[in-house]
Design a protein around this motif. Structure first.
Motif, PDB file in Angstrom:
ATOM      1  N   MET A   1      47.186  65.713   9.356  1.00 14.15           N
ATOM      2  CA  MET A   1      46.814  64.507  10.065  1.00 14.15           C
ATOM      3  C   MET A   1      46.762  63.306   9.137  1.00 14.15           C
ATOM      4  O   MET A   1      47.121  62.217   9.508  1.00 14.15           O
ATOM      5  CB  MET A   1      45.483  64.723  10.772  1.00 14.15           C
ATOM      6  N   GLY A   2      46.307  63.483   7.904  1.00 16.27           N
ATOM      7  CA  GLY A   2      46.295  62.381   6.954  1.00 16.27           C
ATOM      8  C   GLY A   2      44.942  61.722   6.814  1.00 16.27           C
ATOM      9  O   GLY A   2      44.082  61.855   7.672  1.00 16.27           O
ATOM     10  N   MET A   3      44.803  61.027   5.722  1.00 19.09           N
ATOM     11  CA  MET A   3      43.558  60.312   5.422  1.00 19.09           C
ATOM     12  C   MET A   3      43.702  58.859   5.858  1.00 19.09           C
ATOM     13  O   MET A   3      44.806  58.327   5.926  1.00 19.09           O
ATOM     14  CB  MET A   3      43.267  60.382   3.920  1.00 19.09           C
ATOM     15  N   TYR A   4      42.569  58.235   6.095  1.00 16.37           N
ATOM     16  CA  TYR A   4      42.548  56.844   6.531  1.00 16.37           C
ATOM     17  C   TYR A   4      41.883  55.957   5.496  1.00 16.37           C
ATOM     18  O   TYR A   4      41.075  56.414   4.693  1.00 16.37           O
ATOM     19  CB  TYR A   4      41.797  56.705   7.862  1.00 16.37           C
ATOM     20  N   ALA A   5      42.234  54.696   5.538  1.00 12.05           N
ATOM     21  CA  ALA A   5      41.600  53.671   4.714  1.00 12.05           C
ATOM     22  C   ALA A   5      41.194  52.533   5.632  1.00 12.05           C
ATOM     23  O   ALA A   5      41.865  52.254   6.631  1.00 12.05           O
ATOM     24  CB  ALA A   5      42.563  53.165   3.644  1.00 12.05           C
ATOM     25  N   SER A   6      40.099  51.892   5.303  1.00  7.19           N
ATOM     26  CA  SER A   6      39.654  50.709   6.033  1.00  7.19           C
ATOM     27  C   SER A   6      40.071  49.492   5.232  1.00  7.19           C
ATOM     28  O   SER A   6      39.782  49.397   4.038  1.00  7.19           O
ATOM     29  CB  SER A   6      38.133  50.715   6.203  1.00  7.19           C
ATOM     30  N   TYR A  52      42.622  39.984   8.471  1.00  3.23           N
ATOM     31  CA  TYR A  52      43.107  41.311   8.813  1.00  3.23           C
ATOM     32  C   TYR A  52      41.934  42.274   8.759  1.00  3.23           C
ATOM     33  O   TYR A  52      41.117  42.228   7.841  1.00  3.23           O
ATOM     34  CB  TYR A  52      44.207  41.824   7.859  1.00  3.23           C
ATOM     35  N   GLY A  53      41.892  43.177   9.735  1.00  2.73           N
ATOM     36  CA  GLY A  53      40.886  44.226   9.738  1.00  2.73           C
ATOM     37  C   GLY A  53      41.381  45.412  10.521  1.00  2.73           C
ATOM     38  O   GLY A  53      41.922  45.250  11.620  1.00  2.73           O
ATOM     39  N   GLY A  54      41.231  46.596   9.957  1.00  2.45           N
ATOM     40  CA  GLY A  54      41.620  47.796  10.675  1.00  2.45           C
ATOM     41  C   GLY A  54      41.546  49.039   9.820  1.00  2.45           C
ATOM     42  O   GLY A  54      41.532  48.967   8.596  1.00  2.45           O
ATOM     43  N   ASP A  55      41.474  50.161  10.494  1.00  2.00           N
ATOM     44  CA  ASP A  55      41.536  51.469   9.841  1.00  2.00           C
ATOM     45  C   ASP A  55      42.967  51.960   9.985  1.00  2.00           C
ATOM     46  O   ASP A  55      43.478  52.092  11.106  1.00  2.00           O
ATOM     47  CB  ASP A  55      40.569  52.445  10.508  1.00  2.00           C
ATOM     48  N   ILE A  56      43.605  52.209   8.855  1.00  2.41           N
ATOM     49  CA  ILE A  56      45.013  52.593   8.873  1.00  2.41           C
ATOM     50  C   ILE A  56      45.220  53.840   8.016  1.00  2.41           C
ATOM     51  O   ILE A  56      44.418  54.130   7.119  1.00  2.41           O
ATOM     52  CB  ILE A  56      45.936  51.446   8.404  1.00  2.41           C
ATOM     53  N   ARG A  57      46.279  54.562   8.314  1.00  3.47           N
ATOM     54  CA  ARG A  57      46.603  55.734   7.493  1.00  3.47           C
ATOM     55  C   ARG A  57      46.907  55.271   6.064  1.00  3.47           C
ATOM     56  O   ARG A  57      47.535  54.235   5.857  1.00  3.47           O
ATOM     57  CB  ARG A  57      47.801  56.477   8.063  1.00  3.47           C
ATOM     58  N   GLU A  58      46.464  56.064   5.111  1.00  6.53           N
ATOM     59  CA  GLU A  58      46.660  55.696   3.706  1.00  6.53           C
ATOM     60  C   GLU A  58      48.117  55.417   3.373  1.00  6.53           C
ATOM     61  O   GLU A  58      48.406  54.515   2.601  1.00  6.53           O
ATOM     62  CB  GLU A  58      46.130  56.789   2.780  1.00  6.53           C
ATOM     63  N   GLN A  59      49.052  56.190   3.945  1.00  7.87           N
ATOM     64  CA  GLN A  59      50.456  55.984   3.620  1.00  7.87           C
ATOM     65  C   GLN A  59      50.976  54.645   4.131  1.00  7.87           C
ATOM     66  O   GLN A  59      52.045  54.198   3.723  1.00  7.87           O
ATOM     67  CB  GLN A  59      51.339  57.144   4.107  1.00  7.87           C
ATOM     68  N   THR A  91      38.788  50.477   1.446  1.00 11.24           N
ATOM     69  CA  THR A  91      37.980  51.656   1.139  1.00 11.24           C
ATOM     70  C   THR A  91      38.627  52.848   1.820  1.00 11.24           C
ATOM     71  O   THR A  91      39.272  52.706   2.860  1.00 11.24           O
ATOM     72  CB  THR A  91      36.521  51.498   1.623  1.00 11.24           C
ATOM     73  N   ASP A  92      38.458  54.033   1.214  1.00  8.76           N
ATOM     74  CA  ASP A  92      39.061  55.221   1.805  1.00  8.76           C
ATOM     75  C   ASP A  92      38.019  56.301   2.065  1.00  8.76           C
ATOM     76  O   ASP A  92      36.849  56.146   1.710  1.00  8.76           O
ATOM     77  CB  ASP A  92      40.236  55.730   0.967  1.00  8.76           C
TER      78      ASP A  92
END
Length: 120
Positions: A1-6, A52-59, A91-92
């Motif tokens: 599924m992958g990790m997310y970063a804010s 800009y603001g959002g939680d996105i996949r690290e990749q 941040t991750d």
């Protein structure tokens, strides 16, 4: 599924750069994550803040970094030579934090461990 970063932050640009900034954001359009960009509904006074603001996949951080780097590189619009300036905190899920500073036409990345608490 992958990790997310804010990712959250802003750029200060000249009002005359609004159209160019919109073109850059459109050129880097991402079906899911471009929705994090926001211009003020009714700008006022002398500085235009682009957020800009959002939680996105690290990749996808490379996508965001490239977009911001191109926004940072927008040429000065007047004789003052003012370029976009800004600050983004990333941040991750591992508790790491990065600071992306925009100034002098480029994006500089540095660790920001003292701000990792934002990701909690």
């Amino acid at each position: 599924m992958g990790m997310y970063a804010s990712a959250r932050g802003w750029l200060e640009i000249n009002f005359k750069q609004w159209g160019t900034a919109q073109q850059i954001i459109q050129r880097y359009h991402h079906d899911l994550y471009s929705g994090g960009w926001a211009f003020p509904a009714k700008p006022f006074n002398w500085t235009l803040y682009l957020f800009y603001g959002g939680d996105i996949r690290e990749q996808e951080l490379d996508w965001l970094r490239e977009t911001i780097a191109e926004l940072a590189a927008m040429p000065p619009i007047d004789d003052d030579g003012d370029r976009p300036v800004g600050l983004f905190l990333i941040t991750d899920e591992r508790g790491r934090a990065l600071l992306w500073q925009v100034r002098d036409g480029s994006l500089d990345e540095q660790p920001a461990p003292s701000l990792a608490w934002f990701g909690d």
